[in-house]
Write a protein that holds these residues in place. Structure first.
Motif, PDB file in Angstrom:
ATOM      1  N   SER A 775       0.832  -1.211   0.000  1.00 44.79           N
ATOM      2  CA  SER A 775       0.000   0.000   0.000  1.00 44.79           C
ATOM      3  C   SER A 775       0.862   1.254   0.000  1.00 44.79           C
ATOM      4  O   SER A 775       0.529   2.259  -0.629  1.00 44.79           O
ATOM      5  N   LEU A 776       2.011   1.178   0.700  1.00 39.52           N
ATOM      6  CA  LEU A 776       2.940   2.317   0.711  1.00 39.52           C
ATOM      7  C   LEU A 776       3.438   2.614  -0.695  1.00 39.52           C
ATOM      8  O   LEU A 776       3.453   3.769  -1.132  1.00 39.52           O
ATOM      9  N   PHE A 777       3.844   1.583  -1.442  1.00 42.78           N
ATOM     10  CA  PHE A 777       4.359   1.784  -2.799  1.00 42.78           C
ATOM     11  C   PHE A 777       3.301   2.429  -3.694  1.00 42.78           C
ATOM     12  O   PHE A 777       3.621   3.255  -4.539  1.00 42.78           O
ATOM     13  N   LEU A 778       2.056   2.037  -3.514  1.00 40.33           N
ATOM     14  CA  LEU A 778       0.994   2.619  -4.339  1.00 40.33           C
ATOM     15  C   LEU A 778       0.824   4.113  -4.055  1.00 40.33           C
ATOM     16  O   LEU A 778       0.633   4.920  -4.970  1.00 40.33           O
ATOM     17  N   ILE A 779       0.913   4.488  -2.775  1.00 39.26           N
ATOM     18  CA  ILE A 779       0.800   5.923  -2.433  1.00 39.26           C
ATOM     19  C   ILE A 779       1.989   6.695  -2.998  1.00 39.26           C
ATOM     20  O   ILE A 779       1.831   7.775  -3.586  1.00 39.26           O
ATOM     21  N   VAL A 780       3.204   6.132  -2.838  1.00 40.04           N
ATOM     22  CA  VAL A 780       4.404   6.791  -3.376  1.00 40.04           C
ATOM     23  C   VAL A 780       4.317   6.883  -4.897  1.00 40.04           C
ATOM     24  O   VAL A 780       4.727   7.881  -5.497  1.00 40.04           O
ATOM     25  N   LEU A 781       3.757   5.843  -5.536  1.00 39.99           N
ATOM     26  CA  LEU A 781       3.580   5.851  -6.988  1.00 39.99           C
ATOM     27  C   LEU A 781       2.695   7.016  -7.418  1.00 39.99           C
ATOM     28  O   LEU A 781       3.009   7.725  -8.382  1.00 39.99           O
ATOM     29  N   VAL A 782       1.601   7.223  -6.699  1.00 40.47           N
ATOM     30  CA  VAL A 782       0.693   8.338  -7.029  1.00 40.47           C
ATOM     31  C   VAL A 782       1.398   9.677  -6.838  1.00 40.47           C
ATOM     32  O   VAL A 782       1.335  10.561  -7.708  1.00 40.47           O
ATOM     33  N   ILE A 783       2.120   9.838  -5.711  1.00 41.36           N
ATOM     34  CA  ILE A 783       2.828  11.100  -5.440  1.00 41.36           C
ATOM     35  C   ILE A 783       3.890  11.356  -6.507  1.00 41.36           C
ATOM     36  O   ILE A 783       3.987  12.467  -7.057  1.00 41.36           O
ATOM     37  N   SER A 784       4.687  10.325  -6.836  1.00 41.91           N
ATOM     38  CA  SER A 784       5.769  10.511  -7.812  1.00 41.91           C
ATOM     39  C   SER A 784       5.208  10.781  -9.210  1.00 41.91           C
ATOM     40  O   SER A 784       5.796  11.546  -9.973  1.00 41.91           O
ATOM     41  N   ASP A 785       4.074  10.158  -9.558  1.00 43.59           N
ATOM     42  CA  ASP A 785       3.486  10.399 -10.883  1.00 43.59           C
ATOM     43  C   ASP A 785       2.881  11.792 -10.996  1.00 43.59           C
ATOM     44  O   ASP A 785       2.913  12.401 -12.067  1.00 43.59           O
ATOM     45  N   ILE A 786       2.335  12.300  -9.909  1.00 41.88           N
ATOM     46  CA  ILE A 786       1.849  13.694  -9.925  1.00 41.88           C
ATOM     47  C   ILE A 786       3.024  14.644 -10.124  1.00 41.88           C
ATOM     48  O   ILE A 786       2.944  15.614 -10.885  1.00 41.88           O
ATOM     49  N   MET A 787       4.149  14.349  -9.453  1.00 42.62           N
ATOM     50  CA  MET A 787       5.361  15.151  -9.653  1.00 42.62           C
ATOM     51  C   MET A 787       5.870  15.023 -11.086  1.00 42.62           C
ATOM     52  O   MET A 787       6.279  16.007 -11.709  1.00 42.62           O
ATOM     53  N   ALA A 788       5.834  13.778 -11.623  1.00 45.03           N
ATOM     54  CA  ALA A 788       6.301  13.548 -12.999  1.00 45.03           C
ATOM     55  C   ALA A 788       5.476  14.339 -14.000  1.00 45.03           C
ATOM     56  O   ALA A 788       6.004  14.841 -15.001  1.00 45.03           O
ATOM     57  N   LEU A 789       4.183  14.477 -13.731  1.00 41.03           N
ATOM     58  CA  LEU A 789       3.317  15.259 -14.615  1.00 41.03           C
ATOM     59  C   LEU A 789       3.763  16.722 -14.634  1.00 41.03           C
ATOM     60  O   LEU A 789       3.734  17.382 -15.682  1.00 41.03           O
ATOM     61  N   HIS A 790       4.191  17.232 -13.470  1.00 40.26           N
ATOM     62  CA  HIS A 790       4.768  18.588 -13.412  1.00 40.26           C
ATOM     63  C   HIS A 790       6.009  18.670 -14.289  1.00 40.26           C
ATOM     64  O   HIS A 790       6.153  19.580 -15.113  1.00 40.26           O
ATOM     65  N   PHE A 791       6.925  17.710 -14.108  1.00 33.52           N
ATOM     66  CA  PHE A 791       8.204  17.758 -14.820  1.00 33.52           C
ATOM     67  C   PHE A 791       8.039  17.514 -16.317  1.00 33.52           C
ATOM     68  O   PHE A 791       8.898  17.920 -17.095  1.00 33.52           O
ATOM     69  N   PHE A 792       6.950  16.836 -16.708  1.00 31.46           N
ATOM     70  CA  PHE A 792       6.675  16.640 -18.127  1.00 31.46           C
ATOM     71  C   PHE A 792       6.543  17.995 -18.831  1.00 31.46           C
ATOM     72  O   PHE A 792       7.031  18.191 -19.939  1.00 31.46           O
ATOM     73  N   PHE A 793       5.891  18.936 -18.163  1.00 31.09           N
ATOM     74  CA  PHE A 793       5.719  20.272 -18.741  1.00 31.09           C
ATOM     75  C   PHE A 793       6.962  21.142 -18.579  1.00 31.09           C
ATOM     76  O   PHE A 793       7.083  22.190 -19.215  1.00 31.09           O
ATOM     77  N   LEU A 794       7.895  20.699 -17.727  1.00 33.22           N
ATOM     78  CA  LEU A 794       9.098  21.491 -17.467  1.00 33.22           C
ATOM     79  C   LEU A 794      10.319  20.996 -18.241  1.00 33.22           C
ATOM     80  O   LEU A 794      11.408  21.532 -18.071  1.00 33.22           O
ATOM     81  N   VAL A 795      10.137  19.958 -19.084  1.00 35.51           N
ATOM     82  CA  VAL A 795      11.241  19.487 -19.926  1.00 35.51           C
ATOM     83  C   VAL A 795      11.631  20.596 -20.897  1.00 35.51           C
ATOM     84  O   VAL A 795      10.780  21.234 -21.514  1.00 35.51           O
ATOM     85  N   LYS A 796      12.937  20.851 -21.020  1.00 36.18           N
ATOM     86  CA  LYS A 796      13.438  21.939 -21.872  1.00 36.18           C
ATOM     87  C   LYS A 796      14.024  21.392 -23.163  1.00 36.18           C
ATOM     88  O   LYS A 796      14.759  20.403 -23.145  1.00 36.18           O
ATOM     89  N   ASP A 797      13.703  22.051 -24.277  1.00 33.50           N
ATOM     90  CA  ASP A 797      14.336  21.711 -25.556  1.00 33.50           C
ATOM     91  C   ASP A 797      15.190  22.870 -26.056  1.00 33.50           C
ATOM     92  O   ASP A 797      15.506  22.963 -27.232  1.00 33.50           O
ATOM     93  N   TYR A 798      15.570  23.758 -25.140  1.00 31.07           N
ATOM     94  CA  TYR A 798      16.434  24.884 -25.479  1.00 31.07           C
ATOM     95  C   TYR A 798      17.376  25.127 -24.304  1.00 31.07           C
ATOM     96  O   TYR A 798      17.185  24.593 -23.217  1.00 31.07           O
ATOM     97  N   GLY A 799      18.401  25.927 -24.541  1.00 32.63           N
ATOM     98  CA  GLY A 799      19.368  26.214 -23.486  1.00 32.63           C
ATOM     99  C   GLY A 799      20.598  25.342 -23.604  1.00 32.63           C
ATOM    100  O   GLY A 799      20.849  24.697 -24.627  1.00 32.63           O
ATOM    101  N   SER A 800      21.393  25.284 -22.544  1.00 27.38           N
ATOM    102  CA  SER A 800      22.636  24.518 -22.559  1.00 27.38           C
ATOM    103  C   SER A 800      22.343  23.031 -22.424  1.00 27.38           C
ATOM    104  O   SER A 800      21.249  22.619 -22.046  1.00 27.38           O
ATOM    105  N   TRP A 801      23.370  22.216 -22.760  1.00 28.37           N
ATOM    106  CA  TRP A 801      23.217  20.771 -22.558  1.00 28.37           C
ATOM    107  C   TRP A 801      22.901  20.492 -21.096  1.00 28.37           C
ATOM    108  O   TRP A 801      22.151  19.561 -20.788  1.00 28.37           O
ATOM    109  N   LEU A 802      23.480  21.268 -20.188  1.00 30.84           N
ATOM    110  CA  LEU A 802      23.227  21.067 -18.761  1.00 30.84           C
ATOM    111  C   LEU A 802      21.762  21.311 -18.436  1.00 30.84           C
ATOM    112  O   LEU A 802      21.122  20.529 -17.723  1.00 30.84           O
ATOM    113  N   ASP A 803      21.184  22.408 -18.971  1.00 32.77           N
ATOM    114  CA  ASP A 803      19.772  22.717 -18.725  1.00 32.77           C
ATOM    115  C   ASP A 803      18.867  21.618 -19.281  1.00 32.77           C
ATOM    116  O   ASP A 803      17.935  21.165 -18.613  1.00 32.77           O
TER     117      ASP A 803
END
Length: 847
Positions: A775-803
């Protein structure tokens, strides 16, 4: 459950791969009609000098004696040609810089998957469009490099004497080649010379990002068709470089990549206008090809053209430009062509990202569906939320599966008639079965809504706001480490806002103290810190002091503390003392240039090897085992530390001990179970699945605490997304000969140690609160996927290789958090539940 995780892994792989189709496709266009200026060119040949890694200020500035480091080029600026600053664009690397110089376009972002040495798509350049090309320099970039500047910059820094002295060698080399060309061609005046750089370099010897020292490069041109120096009384620029370089009276002509710099040309106004017109029409050709390609694969009623540059507007601009040329209004032609170039480039970007919204929506729908399904699975199988709601079993209807089959066929047909790539089918069809699985649980959704309606709305909105705020803090902490400080400060206040403060004052105060203490670490610097062995020694002394207190306390309990356990703890204390000695003596030996002593190296590797074995000899009682794990891992961590980070695992572990106690208090407060002493609870009991309970609302907080502490372990003393944020001096107690694989493995283990401490503590939390790992893994899965949805929109295709790389790393980290948690949980279970004995047979346990 295995099937669920397998499908989840597959779905997450698709979500990860989607960013390369959405963000990292090649913008290059092929099939344009070549354009030519109808007038004869002023030069018959071009000589291009590219000085690798040369900053504008380093070339143009005078030395401490007031003389130029490049007297030949300085003389060109004052007497023969034009000069300025070229504003390059990130990523400021060698290949992207040369692609922009020679091929005339910015870096192809799809090259991120191939590294900087390969072009993912073929393209035309000045070389293959010229009759003859000779080039000397780096074999994988081809244009001629001026010898050694970039290498000197990396090794000695741009402010060093070596870097600056090397500019004189480059200047001499340019002078020699110019003289050779002029002599060979009999000074025919038909050679154009350009001297520039592919990128600059920071003061600390790096490049790739967008700092002005990396993007400002020199540009000096002279010879056929180039303007002579223009004397001026005053110039207006946003910087103070002219005064520093003592070039205030020579006109500076800055250049941005992509547009023909007509101010550099020494030719008729007609030639400048025609050249600018050709430049504009060539870019317009790319726009037309891109628009045609997109129009051919889009249904007519769905195609939305770029409105700012319609066919009629293109025709009007071109007709007006031709009219201006005919009436000799050359300044108006240049202005009009610049406007056309600007619109055409915007249009190219528009059509290049035309499908981004469609693909993004499909991935988001899939993401939301998956998060919804995982949440429903938690509610259905692991909680009491809908147990009290009356259920009426209904016969399954065929309408739902038939509807989703029909939707899938329509989506596939829609993609087929538009000749979409096969990956589009994956992104378009994946949400269909996911949402079918969600809506199959309609009864659970209905019962959940009924249950939530009985909740006070103010409580529900309050919980939702706190959860949302917590997720946002986690996301922001990947970019701003001080957000972890804000979160830990909020954690410190939490007991005082609940009844915990009245029930357990000492535990609450301890929680607040260690939370605030841990909150200091994210505020400390990461890159550029100097080794401070005194802090490592201080951390070792704190461990020894803590060991003395704990061992003394345990010895008073004669019934629960045997001699062999005392021997194990004394062995670990000795290991800590040896680690302190090794750190101190190694540092002293290295300062004396005597290298790493062999005995120190043997002790270091022996300590590392034993750190995962010795804890298995200790008692399986929660407190004793966790303390033993801390002592063993701290010995290794001290050997891998160079400064303040040595204290980090100790403070983190203290907070983890308090966390175990405070979670017991919260469960006792809610009446779920009675509090037990940590010295009497055995880790071996946690395999009894009959002790597991259903989830409560407070368990979401526990899972959030776990994720937050793991992220704190990620960014507490460094940045897991970039191995460069860790100091190589950390491994000098183990080896000093450069070995990337071994050094990288040691640093990764250093990074993992705080994670192991957190997961071992959470094993105790699960045991004492009777919380199921599943049950813990399922809750962490939901939390991490909500965060991943944020980062999906924050992926950069411009800037330095580091960015770009960091934005992808963030997305991957949160996407793989659950898998990472399974690995850490397995390691933590091994460390907490297994028991080795020094001698004798293991005791038998009877039910």
């Amino acid at each position: 459950m295995l099937l669920f995780f397998t499908l989840g892994l597959l779905i997450h792989f698709v979500f990860f791969a989607s960013i390369f189709d959405i963000y990292f496709t090649s913008p290059l266009v092929h099939g344009m009609t070549p354009q030519f200026t109808p007038l004869p060119p002023p030069a018959r040949r071009l000589v291009l000098f590219v000085a690798d890694g040369l900053r504008a200020d380093t070339l143009y500035e005078l030395d401490e004696n007031g003389t130029s480091r490049a007297p030949f080029i300085r003389n060109i600026i004052m007497h023969e040609g034009s000069w300025g600053v070229s504003h390059t664009r990130v990523p400021t690397e060698s290949r992207p810089g040369h692609v922009a110089l020679i091929a005339g376009f910015y870096e192809d972002v799809s090259a991120v998957a191939k590294g900087w040495k390969e072009n993912p798509v073929e393209f035309d350049s000045l070389f293959n469009e010229s009759k003859y090309t000779w080039s000397w320099g780096s074999p994988d970039i081809l244009p001629m490099f001026a010898k050694g500047i970039d290498t000197n910059g990396h090794a000695h820094r741009p402010s060093s004497r070596d870097y600056k002295d090397n500019i004189k060698k480059v200047d001499d080399g340019v002078k020699e080649i110019v003289s050779m060309f002029n002599h060979f061609y009999g000074n025919d005046g038909k050679t154009t010379f350009i001297f520039t750089s592919d990128h600059g370099m920071t003061d600390w010897g790096s490049h790739g990002a967008g700092h002005p020292s990396e993007t400002l490069t020199p540009l000096v041109t002279w010879g056929a068709g180039i303007n002579y120096p223009q004397r001026v009384s005053a110039q207006q620029f946003d910087d103070s470089f002219l005064k520093e370089w003592r070039l205030e009276n020579w006109k500076r002509l800055d250049v941005n990549q992509g547009i023909l710099p007509v101010d550099y040309l020494n030719n008729t106004d007609l030639f400048k206008a025609e050249s600018m017109f050709t430049n504009a029409v060539q870019i317009l050709e790319q726009f037309k090809v891109k628009m045609t390609q997109k129009k051919e694969v889009t249904l007519p009623f769905l195609f939305t053209p770029f409105k700012l540059l319609s066919d009629s507007k293109q025709f009007n601009i071109l007709r007006k430009a031709r009219s201006y040329i005919k009436h000799r209004k050359f300044d108006e032609v240049v202005s009009l062509c610049k406007e056309l170039i600007h619109l055409a480039l915007k249009g190219l970007s528009y059509y290049h990202t035309y499908d981004r919204f469609f693909l993004g929506i499909n991935v988001v729908i899939g993401f939301v569906g998956w998060i919804s399904y995982a949440s429903l699975l938690i509610i259905k199988s692991h909680s009491n939320l809908i147990k009290g709601v009356s259920k009426e079993v209904k016969k399954p209807s065929h309408l739902l599966p038939c509807s989703f089959v029909a939707i899938g066929i329509l989506v596939a047909f829609f993609l087929l008639i538009q000749a979409c790539p096969w990956t589009y089918y994956v992104y378009g069809l994946l949400p269909v079965p996911i949402w079918y699985a969600v809506l199959r649980e309609f009864q659970v959704i209905q019962d959940l809504v009924t249950s939530l309606l009985t909740y006070p709305s103010s409580h529900f909105v309050g919980y939702l706001l706190v959860f949302t705020l917590g997720i946002e803090v986690l996301v922001l902490s990947f970019f701003y480490r001080y957000m972890l400080t804000a979160g830990l400060t909020a954690f410190a206040v939490w007991p005082f806002l609940t009844r915990l403060w009245t029930r357990a004052k000492v535990t609450s105060l301890s929680w607040a103290f260690f939370s605030v203490l841990l909150a200091v670490f994210p505020l400390m610097p990461v890159v550029g810190r100097k080794p401070d062995i005194s802090l490592v020694m201080g951390a070792g002394l704190l461990v020894l002091l803590l060991s003395l207190c704990v061992v003394t306390s345990l010895m008073k309990r004669k019934d629960s503390f045997r001699k062999e356990e005392l021997l194990v703890h004394l062995l670990q204390v000795l290991s800590t003392v040896l680690s302190m000695y090794v750190v101190y003596s190694t540092q002293s030996s290295l300062l004396r240039k005597q290298g790493l002593p062999l005995m120190n190296q043997i002790i270091s590797w022996a300590t590392l090897a034993s750190s995962l074995v010795v804890p298995l000899l200790s008692s399986p009682a929660v407190f004793q085992r966790l303390f033993s794990i801390l002592l063993s891992l701290m010995s290794t961590y001290l050997l891998l530390s160079t400064g303040y980070e040595a204290v980090f695992p100790l403070v983190l572990s203290c907070l983890m001990f308090v966390w175990i106690n405070i979670e017991q208090e919260t469960l006792q407060q809610s009446g779920v179970c009675c509090k037990q002493k940590l010295t009497s609870i055995q880790f071996s009991y946690n395999t009894d699945i009959t002790q597991f309970r259903q989830l409560y609302l407070d368990d979401i907080r526990r899972a959030f605490f776990l994720v937050f502490f793991l992220v704190t372990a990620f960014f507490g003393t460094g940045n897991i997304a970039s191995i460069n944020s860790f100091d190589l001096a950390s491994v000098y107690c183990f080896l000093t000969v450069f070995s990337p694989f071994m050094m990288g493995a040691l640093m990764m283990w250093k990074i993992l140690i705080p994670f192991v401490l957190v997961m071992c503590a959470f094993e105790a939390v699960q045991l004492t609160t009777q919380l199921s790992s599943k049950s813990l893994f399922l809750i962490v899965l939901v939390i991490s996927d909500i965060m991943a949805l944020h980062f999906f929109f924050l992926v950069k295709d411009y800037g330095s290789w580091l960015d770009i790389g960091t934005s992808i790393s963030h997305y991957v980290i949160v996407m793989s958090m659950t898998i990472f948690l399974v690995f850490l949980n397995g390691l933590a279970q091994l460390l907490t539940t297994k028991k080795l004995r020094l001698c004798g047979k293991p005791k038998s346990h009877f039910m």
